[in-house]
Every structure is written in structure tokens, then in C-alpha cells.
Motif scaffolding. Structure first.
Motif, PDB file in Angstrom:
ATOM      1  N   ALA A 134     -16.790 -33.043 -34.545  1.00  0.00           N
ATOM      2  CA  ALA A 134     -15.727 -32.203 -33.994  1.00  0.00           C
ATOM      3  C   ALA A 134     -15.918 -30.744 -34.360  1.00  0.00           C
ATOM      4  N   GLY A 135     -17.163 -30.370 -34.658  1.00  0.00           N
ATOM      5  CA  GLY A 135     -17.502 -28.993 -34.993  1.00  0.00           C
ATOM      6  C   GLY A 135     -18.021 -28.891 -36.405  1.00  0.00           C
ATOM      7  N   ASP A 136     -19.249 -28.365 -36.544  1.00  0.00           N
ATOM      8  CA  ASP A 136     -19.822 -28.205 -37.884  1.00  0.00           C
ATOM      9  C   ASP A 136     -20.434 -26.812 -38.007  1.00  0.00           C
ATOM     10  N   GLY A 137     -19.742 -25.956 -38.753  1.00  0.00           N
ATOM     11  CA  GLY A 137     -20.225 -24.602 -39.010  1.00  0.00           C
ATOM     12  C   GLY A 137     -20.529 -23.842 -37.729  1.00  0.00           C
ATOM     13  N   TYR A 138     -21.710 -23.208 -37.714  1.00  0.00           N
ATOM     14  CA  TYR A 138     -22.175 -22.502 -36.519  1.00  0.00           C
ATOM     15  C   TYR A 138     -23.138 -23.372 -35.716  1.00  0.00           C
ATOM     16  N   ASN A 139     -23.106 -24.663 -35.941  1.00  0.00           N
ATOM     17  CA  ASN A 139     -24.060 -25.546 -35.301  1.00  0.00           C
ATOM     18  C   ASN A 139     -23.573 -25.969 -33.912  1.00  0.00           C
ATOM     19  N   GLU A 140     -22.744 -27.003 -33.831  1.00  0.00           N
ATOM     20  CA  GLU A 140     -22.346 -27.533 -32.527  1.00  0.00           C
ATOM     21  C   GLU A 140     -20.879 -27.956 -32.501  1.00  0.00           C
ATOM     22  N   HIS A 141     -20.382 -28.116 -31.279  1.00  0.00           N
ATOM     23  CA  HIS A 141     -19.030 -28.621 -31.028  1.00  0.00           C
ATOM     24  C   HIS A 141     -19.123 -29.476 -29.757  1.00  0.00           C
ATOM     25  N   PRO A 142     -19.674 -30.697 -29.864  1.00  0.00           N
ATOM     26  CA  PRO A 142     -19.960 -31.505 -28.673  1.00  0.00           C
ATOM     27  C   PRO A 142     -18.761 -31.804 -27.792  1.00  0.00           C
ATOM     28  N   SER A 143     -17.607 -32.136 -28.383  1.00  0.00           N
ATOM     29  CA  SER A 143     -16.461 -32.491 -27.544  1.00  0.00           C
ATOM     30  C   SER A 143     -15.962 -31.285 -26.757  1.00  0.00           C
ATOM     31  N   GLN A 144     -15.987 -30.109 -27.366  1.00  0.00           N
ATOM     32  CA  GLN A 144     -15.570 -28.904 -26.638  1.00  0.00           C
ATOM     33  C   GLN A 144     -16.522 -28.623 -25.489  1.00  0.00           C
ATOM     34  N   ALA A 145     -17.814 -28.757 -25.754  1.00  0.00           N
ATOM     35  CA  ALA A 145     -18.798 -28.450 -24.723  1.00  0.00           C
ATOM     36  C   ALA A 145     -18.701 -29.408 -23.543  1.00  0.00           C
ATOM     37  N   LEU A 146     -18.660 -30.698 -23.826  1.00  0.00           N
ATOM     38  CA  LEU A 146     -18.590 -31.675 -22.733  1.00  0.00           C
ATOM     39  C   LEU A 146     -17.282 -31.542 -21.965  1.00  0.00           C
ATOM     40  N   GLY A 147     -16.178 -31.340 -22.681  1.00  0.00           N
ATOM     41  CA  GLY A 147     -14.899 -31.187 -22.005  1.00  0.00           C
ATOM     42  C   GLY A 147     -14.844 -29.929 -21.155  1.00  0.00           C
ATOM     43  N   ASP A 148     -15.361 -28.821 -21.691  1.00  0.00           N
ATOM     44  CA  ASP A 148     -15.306 -27.563 -20.940  1.00  0.00           C
ATOM     45  C   ASP A 148     -16.226 -27.587 -19.728  1.00  0.00           C
ATOM     46  N   VAL A 149     -17.411 -28.142 -19.894  1.00  0.00           N
ATOM     47  CA  VAL A 149     -18.326 -28.182 -18.744  1.00  0.00           C
ATOM     48  C   VAL A 149     -17.822 -29.172 -17.698  1.00  0.00           C
ATOM     49  N   TRP A 150     -17.164 -30.246 -18.136  1.00  0.00           N
ATOM     50  CA  TRP A 150     -16.531 -31.149 -17.160  1.00  0.00           C
ATOM     51  C   TRP A 150     -15.421 -30.409 -16.407  1.00  0.00           C
ATOM     52  N   THR A 151     -14.652 -29.572 -17.104  1.00  0.00           N
ATOM     53  CA  THR A 151     -13.631 -28.757 -16.444  1.00  0.00           C
ATOM     54  C   THR A 151     -14.275 -27.837 -15.414  1.00  0.00           C
ATOM     55  N   VAL A 268     -10.694  -6.152  -9.742  1.00  0.00           N
ATOM     56  CA  VAL A 268     -11.895  -6.903  -9.366  1.00  0.00           C
ATOM     57  C   VAL A 268     -11.710  -7.531  -7.989  1.00  0.00           C
ATOM     58  N   GLY A 269     -10.523  -8.038  -7.717  1.00  0.00           N
ATOM     59  CA  GLY A 269     -10.215  -8.565  -6.388  1.00  0.00           C
ATOM     60  C   GLY A 269     -10.807  -9.915  -6.071  1.00  0.00           C
ATOM     61  N   ARG A 270     -11.113 -10.714  -7.099  1.00  0.00           N
ATOM     62  CA  ARG A 270     -11.645 -12.054  -6.888  1.00  0.00           C
ATOM     63  C   ARG A 270     -10.866 -13.034  -7.761  1.00  0.00           C
ATOM     64  N   GLU A 271     -10.629 -14.226  -7.244  1.00  0.00           N
ATOM     65  CA  GLU A 271      -9.962 -15.267  -8.025  1.00  0.00           C
ATOM     66  C   GLU A 271     -11.030 -16.143  -8.681  1.00  0.00           C
ATOM     67  N   VAL A 272     -11.362 -15.803  -9.892  1.00  0.00           N
ATOM     68  CA  VAL A 272     -12.392 -16.502 -10.651  1.00  0.00           C
ATOM     69  C   VAL A 272     -11.712 -17.332 -11.732  1.00  0.00           C
ATOM     70  N   PRO A 273     -11.906 -18.653 -11.751  1.00  0.00           N
ATOM     71  CA  PRO A 273     -11.275 -19.467 -12.803  1.00  0.00           C
ATOM     72  C   PRO A 273     -11.664 -18.969 -14.190  1.00  0.00           C
ATOM     73  N   ILE A 274     -10.678 -18.943 -15.075  1.00  0.00           N
ATOM     74  CA  ILE A 274     -10.889 -18.460 -16.440  1.00  0.00           C
ATOM     75  C   ILE A 274     -10.577 -19.592 -17.413  1.00  0.00           C
ATOM     76  N   LEU A 275     -11.511 -19.867 -18.306  1.00  0.00           N
ATOM     77  CA  LEU A 275     -11.342 -20.878 -19.350  1.00  0.00           C
ATOM     78  C   LEU A 275     -11.342 -20.202 -20.719  1.00  0.00           C
ATOM     79  N   HIS A 276     -10.758 -20.890 -21.687  1.00  0.00           N
ATOM     80  CA  HIS A 276     -10.736 -20.407 -23.072  1.00  0.00           C
ATOM     81  C   HIS A 276     -10.595 -21.623 -23.978  1.00  0.00           C
ATOM     82  N   PRO A 277     -11.498 -21.801 -24.955  1.00  0.00           N
ATOM     83  CA  PRO A 277     -11.402 -22.978 -25.828  1.00  0.00           C
ATOM     84  C   PRO A 277     -10.321 -22.867 -26.889  1.00  0.00           C
ATOM     85  N   GLY A 278      -9.746 -21.669 -27.078  1.00  0.00           N
ATOM     86  CA  GLY A 278      -8.712 -21.445 -28.071  1.00  0.00           C
ATOM     87  C   GLY A 278      -9.287 -21.288 -29.477  1.00  0.00           C
ATOM     88  N   PRO A 279      -8.519 -20.659 -30.363  1.00  0.00           N
ATOM     89  CA  PRO A 279      -7.204 -20.072 -30.126  1.00  0.00           C
ATOM     90  C   PRO A 279      -7.311 -18.680 -29.496  1.00  0.00           C
TER      91      PRO A 279
END
Length: 323
Positions: A134-151, A268-279
Motif C-alpha cells: 500500500a506504498g513503500d517510501g519512494y518506491n511504489e504504490h501499486p493499488s493507487q497506480a492500478l486504480g488511477d489508470v483504470w479510472t 484553456v477552453g477544453r474539458e480535460v478530466p482531472i485526477l488527483h490521488p490526494g491529499p
């Protein structure tokens, strides 16, 4: 990370660095299948199982989403949200390995967040039960990545051929892992707007080059909004993720070229979806929240279902997965 059973030992989810496109899509399909199941059927999948969340760093969305995902699947939830309440955080300073071995004697799966890079792999090496990173240091955050890319996949009808903008320190574990997943899915280009003093990590660059994915660096968030199909920002105000706590000195506000507000979106005049993993801090103004481009709350819900998919994957045999 694979979708097949290991030859021996528990099935862990530690890294997305080696994931390929087919495996990413299989996780997308599993998350969607779980979301579509009737509630009673979903709740029977992990009945009589227990999932522990061991969080050595503060968390809001990740911890609660894993616990909610376990509840959706019918599993019991235990664990700690503050290491200072455990023997690992008091006088004894119990080792990670000892904590993992002991928790593994009590539960069926362990979800671990830790401030040390590589901690999840250390845990997996000694754990008698599956470990989910669920996140280790500056290494990886697999659940965030898979969830965000699925979004991203849901919003764009697939990321293949899309231009994806990523704003923030590319070494922060969420953006770091998102880059790894995107590399497997053939976007047309990934455009970075790195936080001041940061750059795209070497392992990200090498993975993009190995997979034939173009990447570039922008100078202003307006460039991302004008030229990309979707933008994910994590902002630029971050403490050191290699420390146990987040009470550190950070910049008081986000520089203008990294901030998104309604006025900028109108220019900008474009509707571009915006994501944010928080906080979120001030990198996305609250005047954006009611606009159609604000997809960071649906992103949280999708992330919960992806976490459910990860728990189902590590605890169920392939023939029991609802695919």
C-alpha cells in the motif's frame, strides 16, 4: 506481479514494474466484475477471511479504501493506523519482519504501508500470508497506480493512443507507479510537469523507451490542459516519504504554474478530466470541484474497487474469481 498462482508460498502484490498490458486489463476486468456483482454475492467471496492493514505512515484514502474493499468482499478487518500504538513504534522497536510474521499467524492477508523503500518486499520474504503493498517510501504504490489508470481507462475509453499529463514529483510513489502501468498500455505520449527540483526517474525513462512510449516535459499546467486528454496532479507540496511521519516543513503554497482553477480552465477552453490521488492542498482550487472535469471523487470509488480486485486476487484461486 502476475495473475497466476506462484509455484510455492502466498500470492503477493508488491510491484507493478513488470506488469504487462494483458495483466493490467485483467485487473481492470476483475474490478469491474466485482463492482457489477450483487452485494450479497460479492460479500460471500471472502467470508470468514481476515485482512489486516498495517500502516506505518498516515493514510486516509488508501487505508479506508482497503478496509471498505475488504468489507465489500465479506472479510473481517483488523490492524493499526498509527505505528506509535504498536510495539514497533514504542520502546521495543519491534522489527518489521517480526511484526509481519506475527500478524501472518493471525490473519489471511496483510496490507502494508511503510516509509522505507523496499519494505513491502522485505515483508513478503517472511510473510506466511499474502502481502499487498500500500506504498513503500519512494518506491511504489501499486493499488493507487492500478486504480488511477483504470479510472483513466474508463474516462477515455482506454489509454491506448491517449496523451496523459502527470504533474508533480515523478519520483513520488503514486506517479512513479502510474508511469510503470502506463508504459505497458501504449499511450501516445506521457507529458510530465515535474515539481521544482525534480525530474523523471531513470527507471521510468528506461521503461518508456523499452516499451516505445514517447514522453516529454512541459513548463506550465496550461500546457498539459491544452495538449493532453487527461491530467493527473499530485501537486508540488510534499514532505519526505522516507520518514515515518509527515509533520515536516513544506512550501506554504503551490507556485502559479502548477495550480489549476476554474479561471485557468476557462482560458484553456477544453474539458480535460482531472485526477488527483490526494491529499489535495491548493494545487486544485475548490472552484473546480463542481465542474464536469473534476473526477477525483469518482477516482476514489474506482480505487476502492481496484483494491477489492487486488484482495480477491491474492486470496482466491483463479477459478473462483468472477471473470
Amino acid at each position: 506481479m502476475t495473475m497466476s498462482e506462484p509455484t510455492t508460498g502466498p500470492r503477493h502484490l508488491i510491484s507493478v514494474k513488470e506488469i504487462d498490458g494483458a495483466r493490467a486489463h485483467r485487473f481492470f476486468d476483475l474490478a469491474e466484475a466485482l463492482r457489477a456483482l450483487p452485494a450479497e454475492e460479492c460479500a460471500g467471496l471472502l467470508a470468514r477471511r481476515t485482512v489486516a492493514t498495517a500502516f506505518y505512515q498516515p493514510s486516509t484514502r488508501t487505508r479506508i479504501a482497503f478496509e471498505a474493499a475488504a468489507a465489500k468482499l465479506g472479510a473481517a478487518r483488523v490492524g493499526f493506523a498509527d505505528v506509535k500504538t504498536t510495539r514497533a513504534g514504542d520502546f521495543y522497536q519491534e522489527s518489521l519482519e517480526d511484526v509481519v510474521r506475527n500478524l501472518g499467524s493471525l490473519v489471511d492477508a496483510l496490507v502494508l504501508r511503510h516509509f522505507e523503500s523496499g519494505a513491502a518486499a522485505r515483508a513478503a520474504a517472511v510473510s506466511p500470508v499474502p502481502v499487498v503493498n500500500a506504498g513503500d517510501g519512494y518506491n511504489e504504490h501499486p493499488s493507487q497506480a492500478l486504480g488511477d489508470v483504470w479510472t483513466m481507462h474508463q474516462l477515455l475509453g482506454g489509454v491506448e493512443g491517449a496523451r496523459i499529463g502527470l504533474l508533480g514529483n515523478p519520483s513520488i510513489r503514486s506517479l512513479h507507479s502510474i508511469g510503470f502501468v502506463l508504459a505497458a498500455l501504449s499511450p501516445a505520449e506521457v507529458v510530465f510537469l515535474p515539481a521544482p527540483g525534480t525530474e523523471v526517474p531513470e527507471d521510468t525513462r528506461k521503461l518508456f523507451e523499452a516499451n516505445g512510449v514517447r514522453w516529454s516535459v512541459a513548463e506550465h499546467v496550461a500546457d498539459l490542459l491544452a495538449g493532453c486528454d487527461l491530467v493527473e496532479t499530485i501537486g508540488t507540496r510534499h514532505p519526505d516519504h522516507n520518514l515515518a511521519h509527515d509533520r515536516q516543513s513544506v512550501p506554504e503554497q503551490t507556485p502559479e504554474r502548477f495550480r489549476i482553477d476554474a479561471a485557468l480552465l476557462r482560458r484553456v477552453g477544453r474539458e480535460v478530466p482531472i485526477l488527483h490521488p490526494g491529499p489535495r492542498t491548493d494545487e486544485i482550487d475548490t472552484d473546480v470541484d463542481a465542474l464536469p472535469v473534476a473526477q477525483y471523487l469518482p477516482q476514489v470509488t474506482s480505487g476502492m474497487w481496484m483494491k477489492a480486485a487486488m484482495l480477491a486476487h491474492v486470496l482466491l484461486s483463479d477459478d473462483r474469481l468472477p471473470l
